[in-house]
Enzyme design. Structure first.
Site, mmCIF file in Angstrom:
data_model
loop_
_atom_site.group_PDB
_atom_site.id
_atom_site.type_symbol
_atom_site.label_atom_id
_atom_site.label_comp_id
_atom_site.label_asym_id
_atom_site.label_seq_id
_atom_site.Cartn_x
_atom_site.Cartn_y
_atom_site.Cartn_z
ATOM 1 N NE ARG A 38 -3.538 -2.569 0.162
ATOM 2 C CZ ARG A 38 -3.184 -3.685 -0.498
ATOM 3 N NH1 ARG A 38 -2.131 -3.671 -1.320
ATOM 4 N NH2 ARG A 38 -3.885 -4.779 -0.376
ATOM 5 C CB SER B 153 -9.023 -3.478 4.187
ATOM 6 O OG SER B 153 -9.336 -4.700 3.576
ATOM 7 C CD GLU C 191 -5.678 -0.815 2.683
ATOM 8 O OE1 GLU C 191 -5.339 -1.758 3.427
ATOM 9 O OE2 GLU C 191 -6.114 -0.979 1.529
HETATM 10 C C1 LIG Z 1 -15.581 -2.792 -1.401
HETATM 11 C C2 LIG Z 1 -14.135 -2.411 -1.544
HETATM 12 C C3 LIG Z 1 -13.179 -3.396 -1.748
HETATM 13 C C4 LIG Z 1 -11.814 -3.064 -1.868
HETATM 14 N N1 LIG Z 1 -10.915 -4.066 -2.081
HETATM 15 C C5 LIG Z 1 -9.604 -3.741 -2.217
HETATM 16 C C6 LIG Z 1 -8.626 -4.770 -2.457
HETATM 17 O O1 LIG Z 1 -8.953 -5.954 -2.566
HETATM 18 N N2 LIG Z 1 -7.334 -4.396 -2.561
HETATM 19 C C7 LIG Z 1 -6.937 -3.098 -2.462
HETATM 20 O O2 LIG Z 1 -5.732 -2.824 -2.588
HETATM 21 N N3 LIG Z 1 -7.831 -2.112 -2.240
HETATM 22 C C8 LIG Z 1 -9.142 -2.399 -2.119
HETATM 23 N N4 LIG Z 1 -10.059 -1.393 -1.892
HETATM 24 C C9 LIG Z 1 -9.583 0.008 -1.718
HETATM 25 C C10 LIG Z 1 -9.521 0.845 -3.013
HETATM 26 O O3 LIG Z 1 -10.428 0.346 -3.986
HETATM 27 C C11 LIG Z 1 -8.105 0.867 -3.595
HETATM 28 O O4 LIG Z 1 -7.194 1.456 -2.688
HETATM 29 C C12 LIG Z 1 -8.044 1.653 -4.926
HETATM 30 O O5 LIG Z 1 -6.803 1.437 -5.522
HETATM 31 C C13 LIG Z 1 -8.276 3.149 -4.761
HETATM 32 O O6 LIG Z 1 -8.463 3.702 -6.054
HETATM 33 P P1 LIG Z 1 -9.364 4.992 -6.283
HETATM 34 O O7 LIG Z 1 -9.288 5.337 -7.723
HETATM 35 O O8 LIG Z 1 -10.735 4.781 -5.741
HETATM 36 O O9 LIG Z 1 -8.573 6.062 -5.443
HETATM 37 P P2 LIG Z 1 -9.140 7.190 -4.438
HETATM 38 O O10 LIG Z 1 -9.843 6.528 -3.304
HETATM 39 O O11 LIG Z 1 -9.907 8.223 -5.218
HETATM 40 O O12 LIG Z 1 -7.780 7.805 -3.926
HETATM 41 C C14 LIG Z 1 -6.884 7.050 -3.128
HETATM 42 C C15 LIG Z 1 -5.545 7.787 -3.069
HETATM 43 O O13 LIG Z 1 -4.960 7.760 -4.359
HETATM 44 C C16 LIG Z 1 -4.723 9.087 -4.823
HETATM 45 N N5 LIG Z 1 -4.939 9.105 -6.272
HETATM 46 C C17 LIG Z 1 -6.021 8.687 -6.967
HETATM 47 N N6 LIG Z 1 -5.794 8.822 -8.285
HETATM 48 C C18 LIG Z 1 -4.551 9.339 -8.422
HETATM 49 C C19 LIG Z 1 -3.746 9.726 -9.533
HETATM 50 N N7 LIG Z 1 -4.147 9.599 -10.798
HETATM 51 N N8 LIG Z 1 -2.503 10.231 -9.282
HETATM 52 C C20 LIG Z 1 -2.065 10.385 -8.009
HETATM 53 N N9 LIG Z 1 -2.780 10.047 -6.924
HETATM 54 C C21 LIG Z 1 -4.014 9.534 -7.139
HETATM 55 C C22 LIG Z 1 -5.677 9.962 -4.059
HETATM 56 O O14 LIG Z 1 -5.216 11.301 -3.999
HETATM 57 C C23 LIG Z 1 -5.693 9.267 -2.704
HETATM 58 O O15 LIG Z 1 -4.562 9.638 -1.964
HETATM 59 C C24 LIG Z 1 -11.419 -1.706 -1.778
HETATM 60 C C25 LIG Z 1 -12.387 -0.712 -1.590
HETATM 61 C C26 LIG Z 1 -13.736 -1.053 -1.473
HETATM 62 C C27 LIG Z 1 -14.750 0.035 -1.287
#
Ligand SMILES: Cc1cc2nc3c(=O)[nH]c(=O)nc-3n(C[C@H](O)[C@H](O)[C@H](O)COP(=O)(O)OP(=O)(O)OC[C@H]3O[C@@H](n4cnc5c(N)ncnc54)[C@H](O)[C@@H]3O)c2cc1C
Length: 305
Positions: free
Chosen positions: A181, A231, A301
């Site tokens: 992460r 998580s 996280e």
């Molecule tokens: C039901 C559920 C299940 C999940 N299962 C998993 C799993 O199995 N494994 C896992 O690792 N995660 C999981 N997650 C967490 C999440 O989906 C991941 O961390 C995902 O990668 C976040 O992506 P996002 O586009 O939604 O980012 P956001 O939530 O919008 O942002 C997260 C971070 O990334 C940054 N960010 C986003 N886009 C960019 C960019 N283009 N450049 C720079 N920074 C950026 C943001 O500023 C922030 O700091 C889960 C979440 C949910 C709700």
């Protein structure tokens, strides 16, 4: 602070919204209004926005799909920049980094589910793990997202990033410094524009079957029927957060409409009109109780905004 007229001049009137509720842009369905919510249509517009924010000393935040965020009830004082529109995806068949691998180039706004399905349809293996993670590629690279034994680090080849000053660079997989992460993106406040992934060829039906199985496992084990950010806590070394929380008797612990999931104790869920205040009360109670009972510190996280 930036002026509305300047944002509209740079990004276009349609691309700027005022007082946009962040609950509509996060999977937790929590978060008050962002002063400005902007969807830049190109990299050059993004660069101009960054320079404007710097010049006017206005904070900005890069938003992916909002699936790892807990936004405050007061919202965000500054410019929320959504990159969901950077959603191009292409494959260079036959072109390879290592023998037999194909490169997928995807914009940071592409959803992992879409990228994984497109790779599967071309018989490309290696991205099955990502199909059920509800984030964008930008968020996934930033977080080094992973599941079921796979993670972004295993398949990424390089990423194009923008600095706060608007300069564009290409970083190799090693330079991204991906670990659990963590990435250099978070440390250096970079913005992922797009990334290249290298996949080997496999059997399309087997790949799709594997993805179906992983999604079934997710539906069975995770409370997908409620709002959450996945998580809530990182995996503490030598333990599982969910098991510690369950053993501490916290399953179902509740404040307002936010609670520790009955289905999976590693998830804090919003079962109705939960607020960030509710979520923080649950999170802090869980952290305190687990520390008192087991001496283990649970680190968030989920990112607080
Ligand atoms: C039901 C559920 C299940 C999940 N299962 C998993 C799993 O199995 N494994 C896992 O690792 N995660 C999981 N997650 C967490 C999440 O989906 C991941 O961390 C995902 O990668 C976040 O992506 P996002 O586009 O939604 O980012 P956001 O939530 O919008 O942002 C997260 C971070 O990334 C940054 N960010 C986003 N886009 C960019 C960019 N283009 N450049 C720079 N920074 C950026 C943001 O500023 C922030 O700091 C889960 C979440 C949910 C709700």
């Amino acid at each position: 602070m930036v002026q509305l007229a300047d944002l509209q001049r740079i990004a276009g009137e349609q691309a700027v919204r005022l007082q946009e509720p962040m609950s509509a842009h996060t999977t937790f369905r929590i978060g008050g209004p962002a002063d400005y919510f902007v969807e830049p249509g190109s990299e050059s517009v993004l660069k101009e926005l960054l320079l404007l924010c710097r010049e006017t000393e206005t904070p900005f935040f890069i938003l992916g799909n909002g699936s790892n965020l807990l936004v405050s009830d007061e919202g965000y004082r500054g410019v929320m920049i959504s990159l969901r529109g950077f959603d191009e995806i292409s494959f260079r068949e036959g072109e390879s980094t290592e023998a037999g691998k194909t490169i997928m180039t995807a914009g940071c706004g592409v959803l992992l589910s879409k990228a994984a399905m497109q790779a599967a349809e071309r018989g490309l293996t290696g991205f099955e793990f990502a199909g059920g993670i509800p984030g964008t590629l930008g968020g996934a690279v930033t977080m080094n997202a992973g599941a079921y034994g796979g993670e972004i680090r295993d398949v990424i080849f390089s990423a194009r990033v923008m600095t706060k000053a608007g300069d564009v660079r290409e970083l190799s997989a090693e330079e991204l410094d991906l670990s659990y992460r963590h990435s250099i993106i978070q440390e250096k406040d970079l913005i992922v524009l797009s990334a290249d992934f290298a996949f080997a060829h496999g059997d399309e039906e087997q790949i799709k079957e594997q993805m179906r199985q992983l999604n079934t496992q997710r539906r069975e084990k995770q409370p997908l029927e409620y709002g959450s950010a996945g998580s809530t806590f990182k995996r503490p070394e030598g333990y599982f957060a969910g098991k510690l929380i369950q053993d501490a008797g916290l399953k179902g612990y509740r404040s307002g409409d936010v609670m520790v999931s009955e289905k999976h104790s590693g998830f804090v869920v919003n079962v109705g009109k939960g607020t960030c205040g509710d979520a923080m009360r649950v999170i802090e109670h869980v952290q305190r109780t687990v520390y008192e009972q087991f001496g283990v510190e649970l680190e968030l996280e989920v990112k607080r905004v």
